[in-house]
Design an enzyme around this catalytic site. Sequence first.
Site, PDB file in Angstrom:
ATOM      1  CD  GLN A   1      -1.956  -2.144   7.862  1.00 29.80           C
ATOM      2  OE1 GLN A   1      -1.193  -1.800   8.758  1.00 29.80           O
ATOM      3  NE2 GLN A   1      -1.989  -1.513   6.702  1.00 29.80           N
TER       4      GLN A   1
ATOM      5  CE1 TYR B   1      -3.583   2.392  -0.081  1.00 27.47           C
ATOM      6  CE2 TYR B   1      -3.899   2.110   2.277  1.00 27.47           C
ATOM      7  CZ  TYR B   1      -4.276   2.690   1.080  1.00 27.47           C
ATOM      8  OH  TYR B   1      -5.345   3.560   1.040  1.00 27.47           O
TER       9      TYR B   1
ATOM     10  CB  CYS C   1      -4.381  10.905  -3.969  1.00 28.90           C
ATOM     11  SG  CYS C   1      -4.965  11.319  -2.300  1.00 28.90           S
TER      12      CYS C   1
ATOM     13  N   GLY D   1       5.959   0.499  10.546  1.00 29.32           N
ATOM     14  CA  GLY D   1       4.734   0.651   9.762  1.00 29.32           C
ATOM     15  C   GLY D   1       4.656  -0.421   8.704  1.00 29.32           C
ATOM     16  CB  CYS D   2       5.343  -4.019   9.053  1.00 31.57           C
ATOM     17  SG  CYS D   2       4.126  -4.591  10.275  1.00 31.57           S
TER      18      CYS D   2
ATOM     19  CB  THR E   1       1.180  -2.568  11.929  1.00 26.04           C
ATOM     20  OG1 THR E   1       0.007  -1.872  11.461  1.00 26.04           O
ATOM     21  CG2 THR E   1       0.748  -3.902  12.497  1.00 26.04           C
ATOM     22  CB  ILE E   2      -0.996   1.360  15.279  1.00 24.13           C
ATOM     23  CG1 ILE E   2      -1.219   2.228  14.036  1.00 24.13           C
ATOM     24  CG2 ILE E   2       0.288   1.771  15.999  1.00 24.13           C
ATOM     25  CD1 ILE E   2      -1.415   3.703  14.324  1.00 24.13           C
TER      26      ILE E   2
ATOM     27  CB  VAL F   1      15.388  -5.711   8.145  1.00 21.68           C
ATOM     28  CG1 VAL F   1      14.911  -4.374   7.603  1.00 21.68           C
ATOM     29  CG2 VAL F   1      16.599  -6.205   7.358  1.00 21.68           C
ATOM     30  CG  LEU F   2      12.389  -1.510  13.039  1.00 16.37           C
ATOM     31  CD1 LEU F   2      11.382  -2.398  13.769  1.00 16.37           C
ATOM     32  CD2 LEU F   2      12.936  -0.415  13.958  1.00 16.37           C
TER      33      LEU F   2
END
Length: 388
Positions: free
Chosen positions: A192, A127, A344, A165-166, A187-188, A161-162
Amino acid sequence: MNNEKSKGIVTRLLSAAGITVNGSNPWDIRVYNEDFYSRALYNGSLGLGESYMDGYWDCLRLDEFFYKLLRSNLDKSVRKSIRLKMDILLARMFNFQRPARATRNGQRHYDAGNDLFLNMLDKRLVYTCAFWDNAATLDQAQENKLDLSCRKLQLKPGMHVLDIGCGWGSFAKYAAEKYGVSVTGVTISKEQLALGQQLCAGLPVTLRLQDYRLLNEKFDAIVSLGMFEHVGSHNYSEYMKVASRCLKDNGLFLLHTIGGNETHAFTDQWLNKYIFPGAVIPTIRQIGQAIEGIFVMEHWENFSVNYDKTLMAWYENISANWDKLRNRYDQSFFRMWKYYLLSCAASFRARHSQLWQIVLSKSGLPGGYRFTTALENNGLTYAGAIRP
């Protein structure tokens, strides 16, 4: 002011952008409710978007309508409403991306329903902006972007790896499969996380429901694709400090973010209310100030025109798959989502919005950092970084 006066003003403003009310061009608008004029005039972008959702007006090519508006800088000709001025003042005074509110803001959009995104995105559920060089399909373009990101980070087998916001784990899954690394993603979004854990099962990938501010572990590399837009200007410095404390001294940090040409306290009013509450688009100056004394900028690339094509592909997917979604999402939602994607796309086409990939190091790489996105003959190989 009555509708007739409002109609005259709005008609003249649109005409200055090459748009005719009830005209015959695909970017001309057709008005079905005369209240449209006063709503658009007095409430600006919010009134324009809400009246579209309500069916007061329509346009055959909404993306071209917005392109003409933005290229003519019509938004700068319209005075800000009292409500907008108050919103700007409050956004400057208060942190609308503090942890509890950031979670609510993120869940408003990303928990809308996995079925929506499964029918809109590519097969890997990426996304963020795709990279379309030598790509004929959205699937290929998104793999291009994931590979490009891995190469910019110079990933090698065994690295940890970090991913801040995955999302659904698209980068984590690709990097683990293709580059032999392990990935921790945060992620929050509960929606997801649940689907992402399923998609990454069996791989050295750990996805967590966690605010980025709570991270305090060391990683060989860090990536953040399309999350920085939700951080908010009050938190840019803290975000960079978190990334710095989590990055090993010789590691690289890839920040992939939408960027703006001018500093604003928050995003467009309509987008803020209906699509991305609390989102803020950073500028070069803001990012520069946030990394000062924390990171060294190694590489900065703009491939914003790719986002126009990506958003149009998402719109085509949603339109083609709407029959699968209409039982859960009503017509007003479809008009809202269409308005979001096409407005957009126009913003990137008009070059009002940018898409940046920025490579950062903690102290500057000895000998410097070299990378070019020029494609070689085999389609996915990029010069400048070495495949392990």
